[in-house]
Design a protein around this motif. Structure first.
Motif, PDB file in Angstrom:
ATOM      1  N   ASN A 139      72.540  37.151  11.191  1.00 41.08           N
ATOM      2  CA  ASN A 139      71.874  36.185  10.317  1.00 41.08           C
ATOM      3  C   ASN A 139      72.838  35.101   9.851  1.00 41.08           C
ATOM      4  O   ASN A 139      72.466  33.924   9.746  1.00 41.08           O
ATOM      5  CB  ASN A 139      71.264  36.896   9.120  1.00 41.08           C
ATOM      6  CG  ASN A 139      70.105  37.794   9.509  1.00 41.08           C
ATOM      7  OD1 ASN A 139      69.534  37.655  10.588  1.00 41.08           O
ATOM      8  ND2 ASN A 139      69.753  38.722   8.632  1.00 41.08           N
TER       9      ASN A 139
ATOM     10  N   THR B 240      73.631  43.347  11.258  1.00 39.51           N
ATOM     11  CA  THR B 240      72.452  42.506  11.038  1.00 39.51           C
ATOM     12  C   THR B 240      72.821  41.262  10.237  1.00 39.51           C
ATOM     13  O   THR B 240      72.378  40.148  10.545  1.00 39.51           O
ATOM     14  CB  THR B 240      71.361  43.301  10.292  1.00 39.51           C
ATOM     15  OG1 THR B 240      70.998  44.445  11.064  1.00 39.51           O
ATOM     16  CG2 THR B 240      70.127  42.441  10.052  1.00 39.51           C
TER      17      THR B 240
ATOM     18  N   ARG C 151      75.577  49.030  10.355  1.00 39.33           N
ATOM     19  CA  ARG C 151      74.373  48.353  10.846  1.00 39.33           C
ATOM     20  C   ARG C 151      73.964  47.214   9.922  1.00 39.33           C
ATOM     21  O   ARG C 151      73.525  46.156  10.383  1.00 39.33           O
ATOM     22  CB  ARG C 151      73.234  49.363  10.984  1.00 39.33           C
ATOM     23  CG  ARG C 151      73.475  50.391  12.088  1.00 39.33           C
ATOM     24  CD  ARG C 151      72.434  51.468  12.083  1.00 39.33           C
ATOM     25  NE  ARG C 151      72.658  52.445  13.143  1.00 39.33           N
ATOM     26  CZ  ARG C 151      72.124  53.654  13.166  1.00 39.33           C
ATOM     27  NH1 ARG C 151      71.315  54.030  12.176  1.00 39.33           N
ATOM     28  NH2 ARG C 151      72.375  54.479  14.160  1.00 39.33           N
TER      29      ARG C 151
END
Length: 275
Positions: free
Chosen positions: A119, A115, A111
């Motif tokens: 980004n 993420t 995870r």
């Protein structure tokens, strides 16, 4: 996996009264593109501490303090940058992101990587390719050309627990430039740094496909705007690697000088004491 060994020790005093110096630095292999020994930071601090123990002059104490201050400020760049990860604020994907309570489950690292990948993609459009900002931002959705994770491999380095924070960097692999000119996929290596331990807690290796949601199939080639930015990133990665490897060399030389000076001072004190 290639690992570096770092030693700095005093050899026994020989029959001629001289003490020999033995040290090996954590420099990077000519054949492997890997970074520092994970223990490098703690070992280099320990070496400076030993210098203090043997005794230093005031200017040498100042030098040791300056090195420690530099390590405190640049440890992320020294670890990640020396491998070619881009560490500037506009490139990093997560910075000092809080770790939730308890033991970090293995799935959590995936995870973190997910993420960070979102980004990373948005950062390119926001800071480096504003003309195609919309296209870069759409890649993390399903309205046009998007990124699909084909596979991910995670190498766990040690169990991470809270309280801790993580900083995450990516780099394109493999090198050199130009190998993606006729492909629709690319690979990322992800470094997840533990702020508490000041070393990588995990590395992820991602195989990513560009998918055209309007045509319901993967793209034939990387879009030109993507390839252009990847070429820039590859070039920057090489420059980052050279910059921080040189910085490591400079730090090693400074610490080694302190070691020699402190040991020489220790020998002088021993000689005066025995006189």
């Amino acid at each position: 996996m290639f690992r570096f060994t770092l030693r700095a020790q005093l050899a026994p005093i020989s029959s001629n009264g001289l003490r020999s110096f033995s040290a090996s630095a954590p420099f990077l292999s000519a054949t492997k593109s890997r970074g520092l020994d994970p223990r490098w930071l703690s070992l280099i601090k320990r070496r400076i501490g030993k210098c203090m123990m043997f005794g230093l002059k005031p200017d040498q104490v100042d030098e040791g303090a300056q090195i420690l201050s530099q390590l405190a400020k640049e440890w992320r760049e020294l670890i990640a940058g020396s491998e070619g990860f881009l560490t500037e604020a506009k490139r990093r994907s997560l910075f000092r992101h809080g770790v939730v309570w308890g033991h970090v489950n293995n799935v959590t690292y995936v995870r973190y990587a997910e993420t960070a990948r979102v980004n990373w993609t948005r950062n390119i459009g926001t800071h480096f390719d504003p003309e195609n900002k919309k296209e870069w931002h759409n890649m993390v959705g399903s309205t046009g050309i998007g990124l699909i994770l084909k596979s991910i491999k995670v190498d766990y380095k040690f169990p991470m627990t809270s309280p801790d924070k993580i900083t995450v960097y990516q780099r394109l692999i493999p090198d050199p430039v130009g190998h993606l000119s006729s492909q629709s996929a690319f690979q990322l290596e992800v470094m997840i740094l533990s702020e508490a331990r000041q070393r990588p807690s995990a590395r992820c290796f991602e195989d990513i496909v560009l998918y055209d949601y309007k045509k319901n199939r993967k793209t034939v080639d990387l879009p030109p705007f993507v390839l252009d930015q990847f070429n820039v990133i590859w070039k920057d990665q090489q420059q980052e690697k050279q910059k921080w490897r040189q910085r490591i060399t400079d730090i090693e030389n400074r610490v080694r000088t302190l070691e020699v000076e402190s040991w020489d001072r220790s020998d002088a004190v021993e000689d005066n004491g025995s006189a």
